[in-house]
Structures are given as structure tokens and as C-alpha cells.
Design a protein around this motif. Structure first.
Motif, PDB file in Angstrom:
ATOM      1  N   TYR A 165       0.829  -1.216   0.000  1.00 43.42           N
ATOM      2  CA  TYR A 165       0.000   0.000   0.000  1.00 43.42           C
ATOM      3  C   TYR A 165       0.859   1.260   0.000  1.00 43.42           C
ATOM      4  O   TYR A 165       0.328   2.362   0.098  1.00 43.42           O
ATOM      5  N   HIS A 186      -4.485   1.517  -4.059  1.00 45.69           N
ATOM      6  CA  HIS A 186      -5.324   2.631  -3.596  1.00 45.69           C
ATOM      7  C   HIS A 186      -6.353   3.059  -4.639  1.00 45.69           C
ATOM      8  O   HIS A 186      -7.289   3.798  -4.302  1.00 45.69           O
ATOM      9  N   SER A 234      -7.746   5.005   2.255  1.00 43.41           N
ATOM     10  CA  SER A 234      -6.322   5.084   1.962  1.00 43.41           C
ATOM     11  C   SER A 234      -5.591   5.885   3.040  1.00 43.41           C
ATOM     12  O   SER A 234      -4.491   5.523   3.472  1.00 43.41           O
TER      13      SER A 234
END
Length: 790
Positions: free
Chosen positions: A582, A594, A602
Motif C-alpha cells: 500500500y 489505492h 487510503s
């Protein structure tokens, strides 16, 4: 219905449960008070006040005045109660008389005769062996423990089978050993008798006739004459002289003076003597003003002092506690309110107090030992032993685990209290203070344990100079007590260094402090958590290493701890190891996870890496300094990308996007090192976005990032000045220019057909421009795919 035993037991348990519940309810407000942090601090201050008062109580006791023999009395001293004064001189005289009446104790050793017989038997046994004469002689000398002449050896060899000789020799010396042989008969000249105790059976008899005992040399002469006397006619003449020599060399006293047992019995008799006392009436003047103090006056004053201690010990101790408490609280409040870096946590305060109590306790023990040793070694003055006390060790440990300001306060505090405890004038507190300050300074940047020993050596040399200068000030620096003091002071400094080496690791383990030595261990890139970060999040790992270099360079220029800055940077993003994909530096493909998440989700994932990093740091026991920087390295900064993305998707008339939802939770950096890590992190991440990282663009980027963070208020609490930020920006620019410098592009090899078609030999001219990339990003990705990497 009759109550059974089971019912009674149940009823009893219910009653106990109710009592315990009631007690818990009643005590809950009390315990809630002590769970409060300020209450804990005041409790710690109370504890240290009591402890210091107990340790110093004997020092403050000066009533009546503690005069020495020959002192001039400053004021009249009257007895405020009836006293019985012990006459030490008369009592001691009676004790000596009682001790002299105790007979000396001698241990009778019946094994002496057996040992001589066994050695002679072993000697003759060697003669029976079939060995060369040289080997036999060496073995005989080894058994006997002394050398014998060649002629004597040959005589023994000639009679090696005659066991009757051994028996006759034993019979000849037995009467002398039964008579008793002592090492020094002159010791018994003043005694009326002696107690002879069998060392094997423990039986003791009193022997009054001491004239029959033989001295050691006297016994040797008697035995030599016995071998020449007619009763030795059955021993061959050639053997008599040899055996007499052997027996006299093997002979030892069989009555040994037992000094320990004799002293024990005499001391027991001394204690049975009742002390001789003389009365003092209430109101009687013990000493008059202007007179010189003699031995009897000292006895009277000591008796009065002891009686006063009996009557008011608790009141006096309470007074000491209040006096010490006032001193401790005043010192604590002044330090915490006026010295910026003195803001201890409860753990720091607890460690400070324990270090101080431990030091004072060791000083009290050292004083007792010094008084005992000084009594047995009258040549060494008592004051010289006080230089041996390693007071500086506490300040050195405080400086290693906390900071220089707290170490200075500790040095002042402990030096004053130790000086009061020792009570040898104003020089000792000054001596302890300077030694503690020098010791604390010597370990300011302690990155190796050998530095601690060097610090102890420096304290020892400082002690030498202080004692020498003090001797010069009194014009007696060549006297024996000053020389002893020089030696003790130097050894005391070395001892302080050794103690710090041993105790530092214990303090690190128990209190969880992160010293520079621990930081060096954590800087090793083979640490498990860093290896895991390398394998699971290689982009974050590389980012952390560069951030460490930037933070270290910035720390050096603004004079803060570069080691702490670098190591903290290594670990600042360890929370990303749980969700590495991520974070953009770990995304090896164009797929961005994302893209499928909302901006708020996010943002939560990015924020969570700080919390997870804190948990991982605690699990790996990285220490509070690193954990704090992990917590603070983003401060309360805005996650601008996702905030702007959320603003773009904001619907008119709908719920407005709250900027607070897209900020890190903080806190803001509290130290310069934490601020440095924040700046390094932001600058390194932003520098990766530059397509053409020229020096001018890098400099502009660094200035912009630092200005944005400063304007956002993230550096308000970490004491970084504008001058610091300017110096940091210059160093960041230098490091990044070194990292992103352009390289020469090497030509790819061409096949022979291609070279002919192009009319080239495949060699690139040195005049052609170099350093500019010739392929786009797309071509680069194709090259990577060609190697099997997607």
C-alpha cells in the motif's frame, strides 16, 4: 432444619467476599490517587526524603558538641539528667586482667610422628626398586623435600632392606614428641600453664608444668644427641648421622599455638567483666567554657549524647525527614521549572532516586569499612579512604541514560549529601562535585564500552590533580597522608569506570533506556526487523537507509546526537512491513491498490503504519527514544494527495471533507532528532519524484519541503531554529546531489553485422555527450521484462 458443614462453609465464604468487596470499595479512591502521575512523583519525593534522612541522621547528630581531646570548650555544658558514666580506663584495665588469666590454647598434632615414619618408610621403599642410582636419588629427595649428599644416599642404599632401622628410629624420637615440641618456647615464659587440645579427638587438658616442653631448636639438638647415645647402639654407626639429619629436617612442632581460639576465650572473659561507672547528678557542669577537654570530659559528653539519643530518636528522625524533604522539594521544583531539559518522567525520577539512594548507601557502607581498615592500618589516614568512594559513577550513568543537565543536578545533589555524610570539611563535597562533572562529560558521546573505562581513568587523573592542589594549598603535599590520598583518589576514579561498565547494561535492561551503546547495536543492519523489512518492503528499506544518511548529516551540523538520528531513521517506517504494497516505494508494478479504495480508507492505511511501527518497536525493545521518534516522525502533517482527491469527489451540498481526517495523529516532534527524521523522510520521498535531479532542482525541492513543514507548524515543539533549518537544508542538498549524480552511459555491444551496417567499429567517441538517458521509461520496463521480471 440443622445447618450442615457445607452450608456453614458457604456462608463463611460469602461473608469473606463481602468484607473484601467492602474493603475494595473503600480503598478504591485511595489507590486512584496514586495512579495519578503527579501523586506518584510526590510519593517518590517522600520516599527519597525518608531514605536520605535515615542515611544522614547520624551525620546531623552534633548535640552536645563533639569535642576532641585537647579542644577548647566554647560554652558550658550541663547534665540535663542523671547520668552513669562508664570509666573506660578502669574498665579496660579490669578486662585486660581477666584476659591475662586465660591460659593459651595449643593444638596437639599426634600425626607428626606418623608422617615422619611414613616418609622414612617411603624413602626405604624407593631403595627396593630396580632403578638407576640417579633416579632413586631424585625420587628420595622428592619424597623428603630436601637434598641429601651422595655419600648419605649410598649409606641409605646399603641398608634399604633393614626395616628394623625404621622401627628403631621411630622408637628413638617418640619420647621427644610425647614430651611436646613448640615452635617458640619463650612465648610460654610468662604463662602459668597452657591448655593442650588434641586436634583429632578434640579433648583438652590443662598442663601446668611448661618447663618440660621442648623448643623446636632444642628438640633438634636433643634428637641429634640421642642418636649418639648408648641407647642407639643397635643402629649401625654409619646410619646414625644420616638418620639424625633426615629426622631433624622432617621434624616439626607438634604443639601449635592456636591464636584464634585463645583470642576468642580471652575476648569472652573480657565481655564478662562488668563496666565500672561513676554517677553524674542532674545540673552538674560537665565541661566549663575555656577549659581544655581531657579523656574524662569526653566520657561525660559521650554519656550525655547517648542518653539524648535514647529519649528523642523518633522526634530527631522526623526533623531530619522534614529538613531533607524541604531540601529535595526545593531542588526538584527549581530544576523542573527553570531548566528546560530537566523534565523527567516518573521512570526517570525513580531511576534518579534509586541511583542516589544506592550511592549514599554504598558510601555509608564504605565509611564503616574504612573505619575498620583504618583501625588495622594506622599508617593510612581515615580521610584517604574517602577519596576511594566512586561517587562519580552515578553521574556517569545518569549522563549516559538521560542528559547532561540532569547529570549536573545529580552531581550537585549527591556531592553535597555525600560530603555532609562523610563530614570532613568543605574540600570533599568540592572533590566529589568536580569528579562527577568530569565523569559525566567524559561519557557524553559514549559509543563504545571502552569509553567508560577511559572516563574512569579521566576521573582518576582529575582526582589526582584536586588532591595535589589541595595539598599545595596547605603546604604539605609531600606528606604521607597526601601521597595515600593521591593513590586512593586515582583508584577511586578507575573504580567508578569499572562500576559504570558493569551497571550500564543492567540499567538498560531494567529501565528500558536506549544508550549510545545500545544504538550502535541497533545500527547493525543484520537486526531481524531490518532483515524482515528488506525482504517484505525493499523500497521502504532503501528509503530508510537514505533517510538515515540525511538525518545523520543534518545532526552533525546542528550538534545533536547523529547516532540517534541515523538509527531512528532506520526504524521510523518499520510499521510498513505489515502492508508493504500500500506504499508506493514498494509497488513494483503499475497496479496501485489505492485505486480501488476511497481516499478516507487510503488515509487510514497510511496513518496506521505509525501505530503499527510503535507496536513493532515495543515488541523488539528498541527503547523509548526510538519509539518516540517513530511516533512523531509524521507529526500531524496532512496527507495532501488523498485530501485533494477527497475534495475533488466532494458533492455540492453534501458533507464537507474534514481536513483532520486526513492528518497523522501526532504528536509533533518533541526533540531536534525527531524533527530531523521528519525533514529527512519528507525530503527523501519528494526527491524520488524529480525526473531530472539537477543540483538546482534538488536545492529548490529541499527548500520547498522544509518551508512547507515549517509553515505547517510541525517544528514548533522541537527547538529547531531558522539557523538550524538553513544548515540542515545545505547538508541535505549535498547528500542528495551525491545520491542523484549523473553517470556515464555505456554503449551496448553490437553484433558484427550491425557494426558493418552502421559503419562503426562499436567504440564511442569520448567527445560525444554522456550522462543523458537515451531510453525512455517504457523501454526500460521492456528490458526488465526481457530479464523475466514483471
Amino acid at each position: 432444619m440443622e445447618e450442615t458443614a457445607t452450608d456453614r462453609a458457604r456462608r463463611k465464604r460469602r461473608m469473606i467476599s463481602l468484607v473484601l468487596l467492602w474493603g475494595k470499595i473503600q480503598m478504591r479512591p485511595f489507590w486512584r490517587i496514586f495512579k495519578n502521575s503527579p501523586a506518584q512523583r510526590w510519593l517518590l519525593l517522600l520516599v527519597v526524603s525518608v531514605a536520605v534522612a535515615v542515611l544522614l541522621s547520624q551525620t546531623f547528630e552534633e548535640v552536645p558538641p563533639n569535642y576532641q581531646l585537647g579542644d577548647v570548650v566554647q560554652r558550658d555544658v550541663r547534665a540535663d539528667r542523671n547520668l552513669l558514666v562508664r570509666d573506660k580506663k578502669t574498665t579496660e584495665k579490669k578486662m585486660e586482667e581477666a584476659a591475662r588469666k586465660v591460659l593459651p590454647v595449643y593444638d596437639y598434632m599426634p600425626s607428626v610422628l606418623d608422617e615422619i615414619e611414613e616418609l622414612i618408610d617411603d624413602t626405604f621403599a624407593v631403595m627396593r626398586k630396580r632403578e638407576t642410582e640417579e633416579q632413586q636419588k631424585k625420587e628420595v629427595e622428592h619424597i623428603l623435600g630436601f637434598t641429601i649428599s651422595q655419600s648419605a644416599f649410598r649409606i641409605l642404599k646399603d641398608y634399604r632392606f633393614n626395616e628394623k632401622i625404621i622401627k628403631r628410629v621411630v622408637d628413638l624420637i617418640t619420647p621427644f614428641l610425647n614430651q611436646g615440641i613448640v615452635s617458640d618456647k619463650s612465648l610460654l615464659s610468662q604463662e602459668e600453664g597452657a591448655i593442650v587440645r588434641n586436634s583429632q579427638t578434640g579433648e583438652a587438658v590443662t598442663r601446668k608444668d611448661l618447663s618440660s616442653l621442648l623448643g623446636y631448636q632444642e628438640a633438634k639438638v636433643a634428637i641429634a644427641k640421642a642418636f649418639e647415645a648408648p641407647q642407639a647402639h643397635d643402629i649401625p654407626p654409619a646410619v646414625r648421622g644420616v638418620m639424625a639429619t633426615i629426622v631433624n629436617n622432617l621434624l616439626s612442632p607438634n604443639l601449635v599455638f592456636n591464636r584464634q581460639e585463645t583470642n576468642r576465650r580471652r575476648e569472652a572473659e573480657r565481655l564478662l567483666v562488668k563496666p565500672v561507672v561513676f554517677p553524674i547528678e542532674k545540673g552538674e557542669i560537665l565541661v566549663r567554657k575555656g577549659q581544655r577537654v581531657d579523656e574524662e570530659d569526653i566520657l561525660k559528653l559521650d554519656a550525655l549524647r547517648k542518653e539524648r539519643r535514647k529519649g528523642g530518636t523518633l522526634v530527631m528522625l522526623l526533623g531530619f525527614i522534614l529538613l531533607t524533604g524541604f531540601f529535595v522539594v526545593a531542588f526538584y521544583l527549581f530544576s523542573t521549572k527553570n531548566i528546560k531539559k530537566v523534565s523527567p518522567t516518573n521512570k526517570d525520577l525513580l531511576f534518579f532516586i534509586l541511583a542516589m539512594i544506592f550511592s549514599l548507601g554504598m558510601t555509608r557502607i564504605a565509611m564503616v569499612l574504612a573505619e575498620g581498615i583504618a583501625g588495622s592500618l594506622p599508617g593510612v589516614p581515615l580521610s584517604a579512604y574517602y577519596y576511594l568512594i566512586p561517587v562519580a559513577a552515578g553521574a556517569m550513568v545518569i549522563r549516559i541514560v538521560l542528559n547532561s543537565e540532569v547529570a549536573l543536578i545529580y552531581s550537585i545533589f549527591i556531592s553535597l549529601l555525600t560530603g555532609l555524610m562523610v563530614g570532613e570539611g568543605i574540600f570533599l563535597p568540592f572533590f566529589y562535585l568536580i569528579g562527577s562533572i568530569v565523569g559525566a562529560h567524559s561519557v557524553a558521546r559514549c559509543e563504545q564500552r571502552s569509553r567508560l573505562l577511559k572516563g574512569g581513568l579521566l576521573v582518576g587523573l582529575t582526582n589526582l590533580l584536586l588532591i595535589f592542589f589541595q595539598g599545595m594549598s596547605t603546604a604539605r603535599f609531600f606528606e604521607a597522608d597526601v601521597v595515600y590520598g593521591l593513590f586512593m583518589g586515582f583508584v577511586g576514579g578507575i573504580a567508578a569506570g569499572i562500576i559504570v561498565v558493569g551497571i550500564t547494561q543492567v540499567v538498560e535492561s531494567i529501565f528500558g533506556y536506549t544508550t549510545d551503546i545500545k544504538l550502535l547495536e541497533l545500527a547493525n543492519l543484520d537486526q531481524p526487523i531490518l532483515k524482515e523489512l528488506l525482504m517484505r518492503a525493499p523500497g521502504t528499506y532503501h528509503h530508510s537507509i537514505i533517510v538515515g544518511n540525511l538525518a545523520e548529516a543534518g545532526a552533525k551540523v546542528i550538534m545533536v546526537n547523529p547516532l540517534l538520528a541515523r538509527v531512528s531513521a532506520y526504524y521510523h517506517d518499520i510499521g510498513k512491513v505489515t502492508k508493504p504494497q500500500y506504499f508506493v516505494e514498494n509497488q513494483m508494478t503499475r497496479n496501485n491498490r489505492h485505486d480501488k479504495l476511497t481516499p478516507s480508507m487510503s488515509s487510514l492505511i497510511l496513518v496506521s503504519h505509525v501505530k503499527e511501527g510503535i507496536e513493532i518497536a515495543k515488541g523488539h525493545r528498541l527503547g523509548n527514544k526510538i519509539i518516540d521518534i517513530v511516533k512523531q516522525h509524521h507529526g500531524t502533517r496532512l496527507i495532501n494527495f488523498f485530501y485533494q482527491k477527497a475534495k475533488e469527489h466532494e458533492k455540492p451540498g453534501g458533507q464537507e471533507v474534514d481536513e483532520r481526517d486526513f492528518r497523522y495523529l501526532g504528536p509533533k516532534p518533541q526533540t531536534k532528532e525527531a524533527g530531523l527524521v521528519m525533514l529527512s523522510d519528507a525530503v527523501e520521498a519528494a526527491s524520488r519524484s524529480l525526473d531530472d535531479p539537477t543540483p538546482a532542482r534538488i536545492q529548490g525541492l529541499v527548500q520547498k519541503i522544509i518551508n512547507d513543514i515549517f509553515i505547517d507548524g510541525q517544528l514548533d515543539e522541537c527547538e529547531l531554529t531558522l539557523k538550524d533549518l538553513n544548515a540542515i537544508a545545505k547538508n541535505f542538498t549535498l547528500v542528495l546531489n551525491a545520491i542523484h549524480h549523473q553517470r556515464i552511459e555505456y554503449p551496448e555491444p553490437q553484433l558484427e553485422g550491425e557494426r558493418k551496417a552502421n559503419g562503426s567499429s562499436g567504440t564511442k567517441s569520448s567527445k560525444e555527450p554522456t550522462g543523458k538517458p537515451q531510453k525512455g521509461k517504457t523501454d526500460g520496463r521492456k528490458d526488465i521484462k526481457r530479464l523475466g521480471v514483471s
